[in-house]
Design a protein around this motif. Sequence first.
Motif, short mmCIF file in Angstrom:
data_model
loop_
_atom_site.label_atom_id
_atom_site.label_comp_id
_atom_site.label_asym_id
_atom_site.label_seq_id
_atom_site.Cartn_x
_atom_site.Cartn_y
_atom_site.Cartn_z
N TYR A 142 56.48 -17.12 95.91
CA TYR A 142 56.78 -17.44 97.32
C TYR A 142 58.17 -18.08 97.36
CZ TYR A 142 54.83 -21.78 95.41
OH TYR A 142 54.56 -22.86 94.61
N ALA A 143 58.84 -17.92 98.50
CA ALA A 143 60.25 -18.30 98.60
C ALA A 143 60.47 -19.79 98.38
CB ALA A 143 60.80 -17.88 99.96
N SER A 144 59.54 -20.61 98.87
CA SER A 144 59.79 -22.05 98.81
C SER A 144 59.59 -22.63 97.41
CB SER A 144 58.90 -22.78 99.82
OG SER A 144 57.55 -22.53 99.55
N ILE A 145 59.29 -21.78 96.43
CA ILE A 145 59.24 -22.28 95.06
C ILE A 145 60.64 -22.81 94.68
CG2 ILE A 145 59.85 -20.18 93.73
CD1 ILE A 145 57.30 -20.91 92.00
N GLU A 146 61.66 -22.25 95.30
CA GLU A 146 63.03 -22.71 95.02
C GLU A 146 63.30 -24.06 95.68
OE1 GLU A 146 66.19 -19.90 95.48
OE2 GLU A 146 65.09 -18.32 94.44
N THR A 147 62.80 -24.26 96.88
CA THR A 147 63.02 -25.58 97.50
C THR A 147 62.13 -26.63 96.85
OG1 THR A 147 61.59 -24.84 99.32
CG2 THR A 147 63.95 -24.89 99.73
N GLU A 148 61.05 -26.19 96.21
CA GLU A 148 60.26 -27.15 95.40
C GLU A 148 61.14 -27.72 94.30
OE1 GLU A 148 56.59 -25.48 93.95
OE2 GLU A 148 55.86 -25.01 95.95
N ALA A 149 61.99 -26.87 93.72
CA ALA A 149 62.89 -27.35 92.66
C ALA A 149 63.87 -28.40 93.20
CB ALA A 149 63.66 -26.17 92.05
N PHE A 150 64.16 -28.32 94.51
CA PHE A 150 65.05 -29.31 95.14
C PHE A 150 64.27 -30.56 95.59
CE2 PHE A 150 67.87 -25.66 95.53
CZ PHE A 150 69.15 -26.20 95.53
N GLY A 151 62.97 -30.58 95.36
CA GLY A 151 62.17 -31.74 95.76
C GLY A 151 61.31 -31.49 96.98
N GLY A 152 61.31 -30.27 97.49
CA GLY A 152 60.50 -29.97 98.67
C GLY A 152 59.07 -29.61 98.32
N ASP A 153 58.28 -29.34 99.34
CA ASP A 153 56.91 -28.91 99.05
C ASP A 153 56.60 -27.62 99.81
OD1 ASP A 153 56.66 -29.82 101.58
OD2 ASP A 153 55.19 -31.37 101.16
N THR A 154 55.38 -27.15 99.62
CA THR A 154 54.98 -25.86 100.17
C THR A 154 53.64 -25.99 100.88
OG1 THR A 154 56.18 -24.66 98.46
CG2 THR A 154 54.37 -23.47 99.50
N ILE A 155 53.53 -25.30 102.00
CA ILE A 155 52.25 -25.29 102.73
C ILE A 155 51.59 -23.94 102.47
CG2 ILE A 155 51.17 -25.44 105.01
CD1 ILE A 155 53.82 -26.87 105.92
N PHE A 156 50.37 -23.99 102.00
CA PHE A 156 49.64 -22.75 101.68
C PHE A 156 48.66 -22.42 102.81
CE2 PHE A 156 51.31 -24.10 97.67
CZ PHE A 156 51.58 -22.92 96.99
N TYR A 157 48.52 -21.13 103.07
CA TYR A 157 47.59 -20.65 104.08
C TYR A 157 46.60 -19.70 103.39
CZ TYR A 157 51.16 -22.38 107.26
OH TYR A 157 52.07 -23.17 107.91
N PRO A 158 45.42 -19.55 103.96
CA PRO A 158 44.40 -18.74 103.28
C PRO A 158 44.77 -17.27 103.09
CG PRO A 158 43.42 -20.05 105.05
CD PRO A 158 44.90 -20.18 105.18
N GLN A 159 45.39 -16.64 104.06
CA GLN A 159 45.58 -15.18 103.96
C GLN A 159 47.00 -14.77 104.34
OE1 GLN A 159 42.48 -13.33 106.26
NE2 GLN A 159 40.91 -13.90 104.78
N GLY A 160 47.96 -15.59 103.97
CA GLY A 160 49.34 -15.26 104.33
C GLY A 160 50.32 -15.94 103.40
N PRO A 161 51.58 -15.62 103.56
CA PRO A 161 52.57 -16.19 102.65
C PRO A 161 52.73 -17.69 102.86
CG PRO A 161 53.63 -14.95 104.42
CD PRO A 161 52.16 -14.72 104.56
N PRO A 162 52.90 -18.43 101.77
CA PRO A 162 53.16 -19.87 101.92
C PRO A 162 54.46 -20.13 102.67
CG PRO A 162 52.56 -19.32 99.66
CD PRO A 162 52.80 -18.02 100.36
N ASN A 163 54.52 -21.26 103.35
CA ASN A 163 55.75 -21.68 104.06
C ASN A 163 56.34 -22.89 103.36
OD1 ASN A 163 54.96 -21.30 107.63
ND2 ASN A 163 55.12 -19.79 106.02
#
Lengths: 346, 191
Positions: free
Chosen positions: A71-92
Motif C-alpha cells: 500500500y502507498a502509505s508504507i512509504e509515509t510510515e517510514a517518515f513516521g506516519g501511520d496507516t488506516i486499514f479498511y476491511p475490503q479496500g486499499p489502506p489510506n
Amino acid sequence: MAELTPMERVLTVLSGKIPDRVPLFLLFSMYGAKECNMDIKEYFNDVDAVVDTQLMLQKKYHTDCLYTFSYASIETEAFGGDTIFYPQGPPNAGAPIITSSKDIDSLASPDVASSEPLRRILRITQKLKAAVGDTIPIIGVVMSPFSIPVMQMGFESYLKLLHKDRPRFNRLMQCNKKFCIEWANAQLGAGATAICYFNPLASTDMIEKGLYLQTGYPIDCEVIKNIQGPTATHLASGRTQSILGELAQSGTYIVAVSGKDSLANIKKTSPLTIMGNLCGISMSSWNKTETKQHVKAALELGMPGGRFILADNHGEIPWQVEEETLLTISECVADWGTYSREQNKE
Amino acid sequence: MIADVTDLTSQLVAALKNLDSLQSKQIMKTIENEHTDPYPVIEQILIQSLEQIGLEWEEGTAALSQVYMSGIIVESLITQHFKEARSHHPQDKKIGIVTLADQHTLGKKLVSMMLFAQGYQISDLGQGLTPEQIALAVSEQGIDILLVSSLMLPAALQVKKIKILTWGFYKNYCGWSSLPFESTLVERGWR
C-alpha cells in the motif's frame, strides 16, 4: 514460436520485438488477502503469506509479473506516519506527518534500512527472487517525490505549498528525492527486476502541465536517471496523453495509461511500451460477456506493433473484482493475445 | 458599451485557470463600473466560471489543481470584496456535507467552495465517518440535504447503507465521487 517465460516475454516487448503473446500484468496487492482469506493488515504483515500468494496468483491467472506493492502509505510510515486499514479496500495514509509547512524545514529523509515496513517489502522481494530467479519479472514500487506529499501533508496543503511556497516545496523535494532513489535501489538490490514509479500528479487531470513541467518533471527525470534499473511510470488512472511526449523523454521504459485515454491515439504517438488500460472500477461490475468485450477491444488497439502489456489502469486490482472476471481476462489473453507467425517476423 | 456576460465569463475562466487573481479582480471592477446593480451579475459570472472549469476538468482540459485554486480565488474575492453586498441564497433547508469512510477531503472542499460562491450555508459533518455516524449526525443536526463525498470504491459502495439507515425520515441525497466517469456506481452505490 515457442512459449516464452514471463521474463522473456516482457523483455521481448521492451526491446521492441514481437513476443509469443501479449504479457498480462494483473497487479495484485490487497487482492492477495482476499484470495487467501486473510485480514488485509495481517496479510501485509505476513511476509510468507504474501510470497506464497503472489506465486499462487501468478500461476492461477497466468500473469507475467510478481508485484511486491502492499500500500502507498508504507512509504509515509517510514517518515513516521501511520496507516488506516479498511476491511475490503486499499489502506489510506493516516494523519499527515507535515501539519504545518514549517515542519518541512526540519524534515529528514528516512533511512530505508531503519524502517521495518520497508524491510518487510525487501524480504518479500528477496524471497520471490529466490523462488523464481530470472523467469518472472518482479515489480517493485516507489511513489514519486512529487506525488508522495499528498500523503505527507494532505492534498489541499500540498497544492497551497506548490503554488505559494516554492523554497519549502524545493526542500521537500530534496528530502523526498533522496528517499525515493534509496528506496527504489534497495528494492532492485533485493531482486526486483523493475520499479513501478507511481506519479499520479504528473497527469494533467491533477496538475496543469506547465506547472508540472516547471516543478515536478525535472525531479522525476533526475530520480529516474538515478534508479539503477528500468522504471514504468504509472499515473494511477490519470490521463497520460497530453504529457506522453515528456514522459517518453524522462528515461522511463514503460508508461501506464488510463482507461480514459484513447489507446489507439497513445499507440500512435508513444515510442515507449504501453501498459493498460482496463478500468479497475468498472471491472468490478463486468459480467463475462462485458469482460470479453473490454479485453478484446484493448487487445485489438494495443497489440499491433507490439510494445504493449495488458493491465488494469490503476496499478491495483480492486478487492471487489470477481475471481471469474480475472480468470476470463486471462483466458481472453490466451485466446486473442497470441501474435501470429507473420507478426513475429515483422 | 457594457461588456457581454459571456465574454466576461470567458475572461474570468482564463484568469482563474492562470491563477491570476489580479486579473480576476479587475474583471469584477469592470462589472462594478458598468452596472448600477453589479452584484447579481458578478455572482452569475463567478458561478458560471467555476462550473465551466469543473466541466473542463471532467473533459480532461483542466487540472484538479486549477479547479481548487480557482475556488480559492473566488472565495477570496467574495470574502474580501463582496461579503456585504452578496445575496444569500434563500435557504429553508439545512445542508450537510461529509466525507464517507475515508480521509480524502479535497472533493468536499471543492463542492463547499462552489456552494459558498452561490450563497449557500453548509454544515460540515466531518470526514472518515461511517454510515452509522453519518445517519446519527443527520438526525441530531436536523440536516435536510446531505452531500456525500467518497474517493475509494468500497466507500462509494456504502452510500446505500446511509440511505437504509436514514430511511423514513430523510429523502434528499446528493452524492458524488472522485470517479465521475464510472456510470455503474450510480446503480451500485447511489440508487
